[in-house]
Motif scaffolding. Structure first.
Motif, PDB file in Angstrom:
ATOM      1  N   GLU A  42       5.147  -6.938  -9.693  1.00 48.82           N
ATOM      2  CA  GLU A  42       4.834  -5.713  -9.633  1.00 48.82           C
ATOM      3  C   GLU A  42       3.566  -5.272  -9.232  1.00 48.82           C
ATOM      4  OE1 GLU A  42       4.860  -2.389 -13.118  1.00 48.82           O
ATOM      5  OE2 GLU A  42       6.801  -3.250 -12.805  1.00 48.82           O
ATOM      6  N   ASP A  74       2.526  -3.375  -5.489  1.00 49.54           N
ATOM      7  CA  ASP A  74       1.654  -2.527  -5.503  1.00 49.54           C
ATOM      8  C   ASP A  74       0.413  -2.667  -4.438  1.00 49.54           C
ATOM      9  OD1 ASP A  74       2.726  -1.030  -7.434  1.00 49.54           O
ATOM     10  OD2 ASP A  74       1.451  -1.188  -9.016  1.00 49.54           O
ATOM     11  N   GLN A 100       3.397   5.376   2.249  1.00 53.18           N
ATOM     12  CA  GLN A 100       3.199   4.130   2.043  1.00 53.18           C
ATOM     13  C   GLN A 100       3.613   3.299   3.301  1.00 53.18           C
ATOM     14  OE1 GLN A 100       2.159   3.196  -0.993  1.00 53.18           O
ATOM     15  NE2 GLN A 100       2.648   5.199  -1.886  1.00 53.18           N
ATOM     16  N   ILE A 132      -1.861   4.505 -13.652  1.00 54.70           N
ATOM     17  CA  ILE A 132      -1.230   4.285 -12.094  1.00 54.70           C
ATOM     18  C   ILE A 132      -1.663   5.072 -11.240  1.00 54.70           C
ATOM     19  CG2 ILE A 132       0.623   5.801 -12.878  1.00 54.70           C
ATOM     20  CD1 ILE A 132       2.736   3.790 -11.169  1.00 54.70           C
ATOM     21  N   ASP A 161       1.230   5.280  -6.077  1.00 51.83           N
ATOM     22  CA  ASP A 161       2.298   4.173  -6.511  1.00 51.83           C
ATOM     23  C   ASP A 161       3.331   5.128  -7.443  1.00 51.83           C
ATOM     24  OD1 ASP A 161       1.161   1.874  -5.518  1.00 51.83           O
ATOM     25  OD2 ASP A 161       0.026   1.436  -7.056  1.00 51.83           O
TER      26      ASP A 161
END
Ligand SMILES: Cc1cc2nc3c(=O)[nH]c(=O)nc-3n(C[C@H](O)[C@H](O)[C@H](O)COP(=O)(O)OP(=O)(O)OC[C@H]3O[C@@H](n4cnc5c(N)ncnc54)[C@H](O)[C@@H]3O)c2cc1C
Length: 547
Positions: A128, A132, A166, A281, A285
């Protein structure tokens, strides 16, 4: 291209070898694994990596080491590679150190030893974090390159658009990089036109619209059908949550976002108070996860498309897009959120995007490495922005109008603990100075009357928001500030076209719903926006049954 590095640090050779063995098994193909047995040796190795323009993706440091603890190492390592993910290996008794590290070095995770079996206790965590990291990494580059200047608003908008989608890019500064300048001029018959975008297939886009960028990057910008059960306008947390719930419950839905998904939350460097993310967070993300989830469940999402009008035809709602396309639906959810209030002082409008940015700490912070920057505002978003900027800037000065910052206590504590952040209270912004880019700001201390002009590389502004509801100003009832009235907040007498009580989240027009920051009664939080988006879908399903 050199592989990004995962660096493991432990003074116990047995543990070091065991971690390295587990990491190699899973990540050896994509990452270069480095193991080091002391903090000082690791810092030396990091400086070498920096010289060779290599990247570090993740640090995995043991807390208990004789000369330098894991936290002390991470404190110094993050100054060299601020984007690398940081994991602390701890024993049960080190919980205090881990908590300290979460607050002081922005720790991403702490792993209790032993981590066996790695398939259950190590890999899921690292997978994870590495996902990210990849989403934000600035790698030596083979993808889209954007040539521009720090002072050009269109360049900033394209960068922000790609960040929010992204989509990794490399930024070429035509002011400081003669080769980049020559490249742009060669493509534009000797003219310096910015931004110019270079794509891996050899094609270019010169001063493009966001829609052109989206199309070229392969992002959907056109709806596949002319009619949907539900159209959601706005791709912030409320809209994305509604898209997830609607699609998971079999409602045909289209989400239309004028910019890139994420909304205001997308510009938040760290959301600390959203359930299920104990280390916080980033808005980027959270958005990426929500987009993946919505699309996996079948929601159709188009971006770089503004809804410019909404009209009614009997019970149908028809939206018009900026390109003139019309799309119809049974139910419509307005999730257009809120937009930043802007500075009205002289110089502010001309220098927006050229050193003055609204909520853009995330996109621009990197470019102000080692420089002195200012933050306007003292609430949560300003505090978060200042903390994020201080990772890069040499000094961050917060300018606060009132006698104190109004941010949450945990943010105030973090501000006070950060030596690079100065807080100036009772301070009004009077003027921004600069020809092509921001050079200084004039401020006035309202308690003493003293006026000063301070050199400024950048000013990041977080001074509140206003609802984005003009789209429906002639259609639905709003309060005086423009927030849309829904459900029980609607007046019970005049102008009610209902033959029933309005549903929760339903506006004064049956079948037209509103959720999130655009709605009267909002509490301006990610959690309320996502909850309202989901709950509105339940109401919309009731409405669809009435048709
Ligand atoms: C910098 C910052 C930090 C924050 N940090 C936190 C935090 O830590 N915790 C927390 O709980 N809250 C935080 N917030 C508040 C939180 O982000 C908002 O409450 C939340 O994003 C509201 O969600 P929304 O979906 O209602 O609206 P928004 O997030 O405002 O999204 C609305 C979307 O609609 C789109 N849109 C608008 N008009 C149109 C149109 N005509 N056509 C198509 N699309 C349109 C916009 O482009 C936007 O993407 C922060 C806010 C900011 C600005």
């Amino acid at each position: 291209m050199a592989k990004p590095v995962i660096l493991t640090l432990d003074d116990d050779p047995m543990v070091l070898n065991a971690v390295e063995r587990d990491l190699r098994k899973k990540y050896g193909q994509d990452y270069r694994l480095m193991k080091v047995n002391s903090g000082s040796a690791a810092l030396g190795a990091l400086k070498e990596l920096q010289k060779r323009n290599e990247t570090v993706a993740l640090f995995l440091a043991d807390q208990r080491m004789p000369q330098m603890t894991g936290v002390q190492f991470l404190e110094q390592a993050r100054a060299l590679f601020p984007e690398a993910k940081k994991v602390l290996l701890t024993a049960y008794a080190d919980t205090e150190a881990a908590i300290y590290a979460i607050n002081q070095v922005d720790l991403d995770h702490y792993l209790m030893k032993p981590w066996d079996p790695p398939e259950e206790r190590l890999y899921p965590v690292l997978d994870e974090l590495l996902e990210d990291w990849k989403a934000h990494a600035r790698l030596p580059f083979e993808g889209i390159r954007i040539a521009g200047t720090l002072w050009s608003l269109p360049t900033h908008q394209v960068k922000d658009f790609l960040v929010r989608h992204q989509l990794p890019y490399q930024y070429l500064d035509v002011e400081s990089d003669a080769r980049a300048r020559a490249l742009v001029e060669a493509h534009n018959q000797g003219q310096l036109r910015i931004p110019t975008l270079f794509f891996p297939d050899g094609s270019t886009l010169v001063e493009p619209s966001l829609q052109q960028v989206a199309e070229k990057a392969g992002l959907p910008t056109e709806a596949q059908m002319g009619f949907y059960d539900l159209i959601i306008v706005g791709g912030g947390p409320a809209g994305l949550s509604a898209a997830v719930y609607a699609s998971s419950e079999g409602v045909d839905c289209l989400l239309i976002e004028k910019h890139a998904p994420g909304g205001q939350a997308g510009s938040s460097p760290k959301i600390e108070n959203y359930l299920g993310f104990p280390m916080g967070i980033s808005g980027g993300d959270l958005t990426r996860r929500a987009m993946t989830q919505a699309r996996r469940l079948g929601a159709e999402i188009i971006t770089a498309q503004e809804v410019t009008a909404i009209r009614l035809l009997d019970r149908y709602k028809i939206v018009t897009l900026a390109n003139g396309t019309e799309i119809a639906c049974h139910a419509l959810l307005l999730a257009t959120g809120a937009a930043f209030n802007t500075l009205k002082m002289p110089g502010a409008a001309q220098l927006t995007g050229a050193g003055i940015y609204y909520g853009a700490a995330h996109t621009e912070a990197y470019y102000y490495k080692g420089q002195e920057v200012f933050v306007g505002g003292g609430a949560n978003s300003a505090a978060q922005g200042a903390l994020f900027l201080s990772r890069y800037a040499s000094k961050v000065t917060m300018l606060i109008r009132g006698p104190e910052a109004s941010a949450a206590q945990h943010l105030l504590n973090a501000l006070k603990a950060d030596p690079r952040i100065e807080i100036r209270v009772d301070t009004d912004l009077i003027e921004a100075h600069g020809i092509d880019k921001l050079e200084a700001v004039t401020v006035k201390n309202t308690a003493t009357g003293v006026v000063e002009t301070l050199p400024a590389a950048a000013l990041f502004v977080f001074i509140g928001v206003k609802p984005q509801s003009d789209l429906v100003k002639d259609l639905v009832l709003r309060d005086l500030k423009g927030y849309v009235l829904t459900g029980p907040d609607l007046p019970r007498t005049v102008g009610r076209p209902f033959d029933r009580d309005p549903f929760m989240f339903e506006t004064s027009v049956p079948g037209l719903f509103a959720a999130g920051d655009v709605r009267f009664g909002t509490i301006h939080r990610v959690v309320s926006a996502t909850s309202e988006g989901g709950a509105a879908v339940a109401m919309i399903r009731h409405y669809l049954k009435t048709l």
